[in-house]
Design an enzyme around this catalytic site. Structure first.
Site, PDB file in Angstrom:
ATOM      1  N   ASP A  87       0.852  -1.195   0.000  1.00 64.68           N
ATOM      2  CA  ASP A  87       0.000   0.000   0.000  1.00 64.68           C
ATOM      3  C   ASP A  87       0.892   1.251   0.000  1.00 64.68           C
ATOM      4  OD1 ASP A  87      -2.432   1.375   0.206  1.00 64.68           O
ATOM      5  OD2 ASP A  87      -2.385   1.391   2.401  1.00 64.68           O
ATOM      6  N   HIS A  88       0.640   2.172  -0.897  1.00 63.83           N
ATOM      7  CA  HIS A  88       1.369   3.445  -0.962  1.00 63.83           C
ATOM      8  C   HIS A  88       2.898   3.300  -0.998  1.00 63.83           C
ATOM      9  CE1 HIS A  88      -2.159   5.999  -0.517  1.00 63.83           C
ATOM     10  NE2 HIS A  88      -2.589   5.183   0.415  1.00 63.83           N
ATOM     11  N   HIS A 185      -7.869   9.994   3.732  1.00 64.87           N
ATOM     12  CA  HIS A 185      -7.390   9.042   4.736  1.00 64.87           C
ATOM     13  C   HIS A 185      -7.729   9.517   6.150  1.00 64.87           C
ATOM     14  CE1 HIS A 185      -4.676   7.996   1.290  1.00 64.87           C
ATOM     15  NE2 HIS A 185      -5.035   6.792   1.681  1.00 64.87           N
ATOM     16  N   HIS A 216      -9.257   4.906  -2.266  1.00 63.80           N
ATOM     17  CA  HIS A 216      -8.552   4.956  -0.973  1.00 63.80           C
ATOM     18  C   HIS A 216      -9.400   5.762   0.004  1.00 63.80           C
ATOM     19  CE1 HIS A 216      -4.323   3.525  -1.800  1.00 63.80           C
ATOM     20  NE2 HIS A 216      -4.926   3.404  -2.971  1.00 63.80           N
ATOM     21  N   SER A 219     -12.927   4.394   4.592  1.00 64.47           N
ATOM     22  CA  SER A 219     -13.554   3.973   5.856  1.00 64.47           C
ATOM     23  C   SER A 219     -14.821   4.784   6.089  1.00 64.47           C
ATOM     24  CB  SER A 219     -12.582   4.163   7.029  1.00 64.47           C
ATOM     25  OG  SER A 219     -11.702   3.056   7.110  1.00 64.47           O
ATOM     26  N   ASN A 259     -10.200   0.516  -0.175  1.00 69.87           N
ATOM     27  CA  ASN A 259      -9.245   0.405   0.940  1.00 69.87           C
ATOM     28  C   ASN A 259      -9.851   0.795   2.281  1.00 69.87           C
ATOM     29  OD1 ASN A 259      -7.489  -0.046  -1.138  1.00 69.87           O
ATOM     30  ND2 ASN A 259      -6.044   1.563  -0.568  1.00 69.87           N
ATOM     31  N   ASP A 261      -8.684   0.967   6.404  1.00 71.94           N
ATOM     32  CA  ASP A 261      -7.752   0.816   7.516  1.00 71.94           C
ATOM     33  C   ASP A 261      -8.348   1.423   8.792  1.00 71.94           C
ATOM     34  OD1 ASP A 261      -5.627   0.446   9.165  1.00 71.94           O
ATOM     35  OD2 ASP A 261      -4.233   1.743   8.121  1.00 71.94           O
TER      36      ASP A 261
HETATM   37  P1  13P Z   1      -8.999   4.881   5.558  1.00 73.14           P
HETATM   38  O1  13P Z   1      -8.110   5.757   6.389  1.00 73.14           O
HETATM   39  O2  13P Z   1     -10.247   5.591   5.154  1.00 73.14           O
HETATM   40  O3  13P Z   1      -9.301   3.569   6.213  1.00 73.14           O
HETATM   41  O4  13P Z   1      -8.205   4.555   4.182  1.00 73.14           O
HETATM   42  C1  13P Z   1      -7.214   3.566   4.156  1.00 73.14           C
HETATM   43  C2  13P Z   1      -6.425   3.580   2.886  1.00 73.14           C
HETATM   44  O5  13P Z   1      -6.741   4.219   1.900  1.00 73.14           O
HETATM   45  C3  13P Z   1      -5.212   2.762   2.862  1.00 73.14           C
HETATM   46  O6  13P Z   1      -4.485   2.927   1.676  1.00 73.14           O
HETATM   47  O1  G3H Z   2      -3.339   4.949   3.650  1.00 73.55           O
HETATM   48  C1  G3H Z   2      -2.670   4.640   4.625  1.00 73.55           C
HETATM   49  C2  G3H Z   2      -3.027   3.514   5.502  1.00 73.55           C
HETATM   50  O2  G3H Z   2      -4.069   3.852   6.390  1.00 73.55           O
HETATM   51  C3  G3H Z   2      -1.816   3.011   6.218  1.00 73.55           C
HETATM   52  O3  G3H Z   2      -1.494   3.791   7.305  1.00 73.55           O
HETATM   53  O4  G3H Z   2       0.898   4.281   6.835  1.00 73.55           O
HETATM   54  O5  G3H Z   2      -0.048   4.500   9.160  1.00 73.55           O
HETATM   55  O6  G3H Z   2       0.286   2.253   8.150  1.00 73.55           O
HETATM   56  P1  G3H Z   2       0.017   3.721   7.892  1.00 73.55           P
HETATM   57 ZN    ZN Z   3      -4.559   4.916   0.887  1.00 70.88          ZN
END
Ligand code: 13P
Ligand code: G3H
Ligand code: ZN
Length: 313
Positions: A87-88, A185, A216, A219, A259, A261
């Site tokens: 991811d990213h 996010h 992305h 949530s 996505n 998280d």
């Molecule tokens: P959320 O913060 O909305 O859960 O998005 C997660 C995400 O895009 C991870 O790449």
């Molecule tokens: O988009 C980002 C995800 O929520 C991951 O978060 O980089 O803190 O693990 P993180």
């Molecule tokens: Zn993301």
């Protein structure tokens, strides 16, 4: 079933009018909760690992946890296709490390760079990934919010331009594209009424027919999860996420990967808070991580149903 790339999963999702949930993992309980949900729902799965997660839990641990979960699933007679995704990914180097280290899909997120530079970096990753049979997600447009140490304020966020999206995909060769249509996010996505630019999504799709798009920052920050956290000491303002009906709508209209998280974090943390609130003397990790794992499972099952991927394994 061995790990798969996103290619065949996205083809089926696009045709079937559903999206596949992509869930971020950071430790064993999160991996287990997500797998339990996928097995019960018979849903295809994308497990994603951020640079931060990779650093925290370490690459090898996460890869082996996922392999163990797949073996357990097989042994229980349920076979689910699983993509292990970065991811990213910030640059070529981290993408290469993940490809060489067993991932079946990577995201190169060069969206903070100017258009031409984004294409150049993405192309470099695509060339290497495709030589190894691995799929690549790229990003165009800017989401607001926080990921790792990159912070984009709402005023600097920009929707993806449909014409640029078409040119970007053609020139970079990426296999899927993360777009900006109003999500962000983290737990605070909207100041006022939540709004996703479905008109923009339709314009992008018109320029990129049959091409898998990714959302992305999706949530929902549902009220019930926020309530549990707040009841036991957090101070999260009322729901500021993407409403679940908008997630369902996006899933039906060409978005193939969504996505999540933040909602997992809320579910997990709420249960841990609850245990410590009810028994401040608790010190057996199984007593607070166990309920947290169950909460992860429940929230993932709910997401899979909303996205329509339950029963599609
Ligand atoms: P959320 O913060 O909305 O859960 O998005 C997660 C995400 O895009 C991870 O790449
Ligand atoms: O988009 C980002 C995800 O929520 C991951 O978060 O980089 O803190 O693990 P993180
Ligand atoms: Zn993301």
């Amino acid at each position: 079933m061995p790990l798969v790339t996103s290619k065949e999963l996205f083809e089926k999702a696009y045709k079937g009018g559903y999206a596949i949930g992509a869930f971020n993992v950071n430790n064993m309980e999160i991996v287990q909760g997500i797998f339990e949900a996928a097995i019960e729902e018979k849903a295809p799965l994308i497990i994603q690992v951020s640079a931060g997660a990779r650093k925290y839990a370490r690459h090898e641990y996460l890869v082996h946890l996922i392999q163990a979960s797949m073996e357990m699933a097989e042994a229980s007679g349920v076979s689910i296709p699983v993509v292990l995704h970065l991811d990213h990914g910030d640059d070529f180097d981290i993408c290469k490390k993940c490809i060489d280290g067993g991932f079946t899909s990577v995201m190169i997120d060069a969206s903070k760079h100017p258009f031409e530079e984004n294409i150049r970096i993405t192309k470099e990753v695509v060339k290497y990934a495709h030589s190894k049979g691995i799929t690549v997600e790229a990003e165009l447009g800017k989401l607001a919010g926080v990921e790792d140490d990159v912070k984009v304020s709402a005023k600097d966020a920009t929707y993806t331009d449909p014409n640029e999206a078409k040119e970007f995909v053609a020139r970079s060769g990426c296999d899927s594209l993360a777009i900006a249509i109003g999500t962000s996010h983290g737990a605070y996505k909207f100041k006022g009424e939540p709004r996703l630019a479905f008109d923009r999504l339709a314009e992008i799709q018109a320029k990129l027919p049959n091409f898998p798009l990714v959302l992305h920052g999706a949530s929902s920050v549902p009220e019930d999860l926020v309530e549990v956290c707040n009841k036991y000491g957090a101070r999260i303002p009322g729901s500021r996420g993407v409403p679940e009906d908008m997630i369902a709508q996006a899933s039906k209209t060409g978005v193939c990967k969504i996505n999540v998280d933040t909602d997992l974090r809320l579910a997990l943390t709420g249960q841990i808070r609850k245990v410590f609130h009810e028994n401040p003397e608790e010190f057996d990790p199984r007593k607070y991580l166990g309920p947290a794992r169950t909460a992860i499972k429940e929230v993932v099952k709910r997401k899979m149903r909303i996205m329509g991927c339950s029963g599609k394994a």
